[in-house]
Every structure is written in C-alpha cells, then in structure tokens.
Scaffold this active site. Sequence first.
Site, PDB file in Angstrom:
ATOM      1  N   CYS A   7      11.486   0.938   2.988  1.00  0.00           N
ATOM      2  CA  CYS A   7      12.420  -0.191   3.220  1.00  0.00           C
ATOM      3  C   CYS A   7      13.221  -0.074   1.821  1.00  0.00           C
ATOM      4  O   CYS A   7      13.028   0.899   1.107  1.00  0.00           O
ATOM      5  CB  CYS A   7      11.969  -1.399   3.588  1.00  0.00           C
ATOM      6  SG  CYS A   7      10.807  -2.336   2.625  1.00  0.00           S
ATOM      7  N   ASN A  10      10.304  -2.635  -0.762  1.00  0.00           N
ATOM      8  CA  ASN A  10       9.017  -2.195  -0.569  1.00  0.00           C
ATOM      9  C   ASN A  10       8.071  -3.771  -0.937  1.00  0.00           C
ATOM     10  O   ASN A  10       7.125  -3.390  -1.430  1.00  0.00           O
ATOM     11  CB  ASN A  10       8.602  -1.208  -1.580  1.00  0.00           C
ATOM     12  CG  ASN A  10       7.319  -0.721  -1.398  1.00  0.00           C
ATOM     13  OD1 ASN A  10       6.529  -0.186  -2.259  1.00  0.00           O
ATOM     14  ND2 ASN A  10       6.868  -0.943  -0.119  1.00  0.00           N
ATOM     15  N   CYS A  12       8.444  -6.380   1.868  1.00  0.00           N
ATOM     16  CA  CYS A  12       8.567  -7.213   3.086  1.00  0.00           C
ATOM     17  C   CYS A  12       8.081  -6.293   4.258  1.00  0.00           C
ATOM     18  O   CYS A  12       6.982  -6.439   4.842  1.00  0.00           O
ATOM     19  CB  CYS A  12       9.864  -7.790   3.264  1.00  0.00           C
ATOM     20  SG  CYS A  12      10.480  -9.125   2.266  1.00  0.00           S
ATOM     21  N   ARG A  13       8.901  -5.500   4.601  1.00  0.00           N
ATOM     22  CA  ARG A  13       8.840  -4.488   5.739  1.00  0.00           C
ATOM     23  C   ARG A  13       7.829  -3.436   5.643  1.00  0.00           C
ATOM     24  O   ARG A  13       6.814  -3.325   6.576  1.00  0.00           O
ATOM     25  CB  ARG A  13      10.071  -4.014   6.394  1.00  0.00           C
ATOM     26  CG  ARG A  13      10.906  -5.109   6.946  1.00  0.00           C
ATOM     27  CD  ARG A  13      12.369  -4.666   7.345  1.00  0.00           C
ATOM     28  NE  ARG A  13      13.140  -4.437   6.013  1.00  0.00           N
ATOM     29  CZ  ARG A  13      14.295  -3.883   5.853  1.00  0.00           C
ATOM     30  NH1 ARG A  13      15.082  -3.543   6.830  1.00  0.00           N
ATOM     31  NH2 ARG A  13      15.095  -3.714   4.556  1.00  0.00           N
ATOM     32  N   SER A  14       8.226  -2.646   4.697  1.00  0.00           N
ATOM     33  CA  SER A  14       7.337  -1.148   4.444  1.00  0.00           C
ATOM     34  C   SER A  14       5.969  -1.619   4.228  1.00  0.00           C
ATOM     35  O   SER A  14       4.933  -0.914   4.751  1.00  0.00           O
ATOM     36  CB  SER A  14       8.106  -0.217   3.629  1.00  0.00           C
ATOM     37  OG  SER A  14       8.311  -0.806   2.509  1.00  0.00           O
ATOM     38  N   ASP A 123      15.760  -7.215   8.430  1.00  0.00           N
ATOM     39  CA  ASP A 123      15.444  -7.440   6.825  1.00  0.00           C
ATOM     40  C   ASP A 123      15.133  -8.961   6.930  1.00  0.00           C
ATOM     41  O   ASP A 123      15.984  -9.855   7.017  1.00  0.00           O
ATOM     42  CB  ASP A 123      16.500  -7.130   5.844  1.00  0.00           C
ATOM     43  CG  ASP A 123      16.020  -7.675   4.563  1.00  0.00           C
ATOM     44  OD1 ASP A 123      14.776  -8.147   4.546  1.00  0.00           O
ATOM     45  OD2 ASP A 123      16.578  -7.231   3.647  1.00  0.00           O
TER      46      ASP A 123
HETATM   47  P1  4NP Z   1      12.286  -5.320   2.215  1.00  0.00           P
HETATM   48  O1  4NP Z   1      13.126  -6.614   2.135  1.00  0.00           O
HETATM   49  O2  4NP Z   1      13.262  -4.008   1.927  1.00  0.00           O
HETATM   50  O3  4NP Z   1      11.563  -5.421   3.800  1.00  0.00           O
HETATM   51  O4  4NP Z   1      11.239  -5.124   1.217  1.00  0.00           O
HETATM   52  C1  4NP Z   1      13.614  -7.098   1.003  1.00  0.00           C
HETATM   53  C2  4NP Z   1      13.247  -7.569  -0.288  1.00  0.00           C
HETATM   54  C3  4NP Z   1      14.060  -7.892  -1.359  1.00  0.00           C
HETATM   55  C4  4NP Z   1      15.192  -7.601  -1.262  1.00  0.00           C
HETATM   56  C5  4NP Z   1      15.919  -7.317  -0.109  1.00  0.00           C
HETATM   57  C6  4NP Z   1      15.257  -6.883   0.956  1.00  0.00           C
HETATM   58  N1  4NP Z   1      15.992  -8.286  -2.446  1.00  0.00           N
HETATM   59  O5  4NP Z   1      17.315  -8.293  -2.335  1.00  0.00           O
HETATM   60  O6  4NP Z   1      15.481  -8.426  -3.333  1.00  0.00           O
END
Ligand code: 4NP
Length: 151
Positions: A7, A10, A12-14, A123
Amino acid sequence: MRILMVCLGNICRSPLAEGILKHKVRQRGLDWDVDSAGTGHWHAGELPDRRSIATARQYQIDITDQRARQFRPEDFERFDRIFVMDTQNQRDVLQLARDTSHREKVRLILDLTHPDQDRSVPDPYYDDDGFEEVFHMLDAACDKLLEQHGL
Ligand code: 4NP
C-alpha cells in the site's frame, strides 16, 4: 508461494493484508512467505497504525511484530506475486518494474474477488470507521487466493 502486500504507507492496509494471509496460511500449515511494504518511505520502521492493530486483534490476529518498510526493486525478484491495494500503488510499483516478468507479478488485490473491475481498497487513514470494512475486503480476497491454489 512468496506473496508481498503493498500500500502507500505500509501502516494501515497492507499490514492487515499480511496479517490476515499469514493467519490463514498458518491455520493450513502451509510454508508460504508473506510480507508487506509501502510505496512511500515516510513511515519506515513504524508499527502498524493502532487502528489496524485493534481491528486485527478483534479477529485474534496479532500484527504488532510488523514494522513498515518501503517497497524496493529487489522485491520483484524475491516475490512470486505482488498484491497492491489501489490503482495508485499499482502505477507506483509498475514504474519500478524492469521487464514483463516483473510487471506480470503485480495485481490489484481486489481483482481476486472482483476481477476486471479495477477496484481499490479504500485508504482508511483519515476514516476511523473504515478499518473494519477494509479488514473484510482483505479477508475475502485472501480466501479467494487460497481457493485459487486449491487450499
Ligand atoms: P496505508 O495508509 O497506505 O494503508 O498504510 C496510509 C498511511 C499513511 C498515509 C497515507 C495512507 N500518510 O499519508 O501518511
């Protein structure tokens, strides 16, 4: 099988996808290598987001051993399949692909449950209520993946 979940951050989702697939693989006694990474570097070294940790914990999955890292071109060699969460991740990862063999490894994870629809896992970073829905999307996708392998 060697599977990488990708993602943006790294956190939240992955990490959820990694935790869910590892859990199912362990339940079936399989010897699969499962990891995750982010296209961005901002959260490298961090624990998963506390909301991902809490959501996984509700389903008896512990993801607190995970630490964020950035996707690197060597991952194309190390993994058989690279599942990206959304179409932006797909573009970012494909940009680093060296050849067709690399490109062929990259799939949108929701293609497992919704083929040819170019669906993205939303997201949940800015939406506290989104984590549960994301968990269930990823859980269904991981079931499909195992099913495709006759497991
Ligand atoms: P992820 O979510 O891609 O599912 O880990 C996010 C985590 C952090 C951010 C964006 C999405 N950020 O902008 O810091």
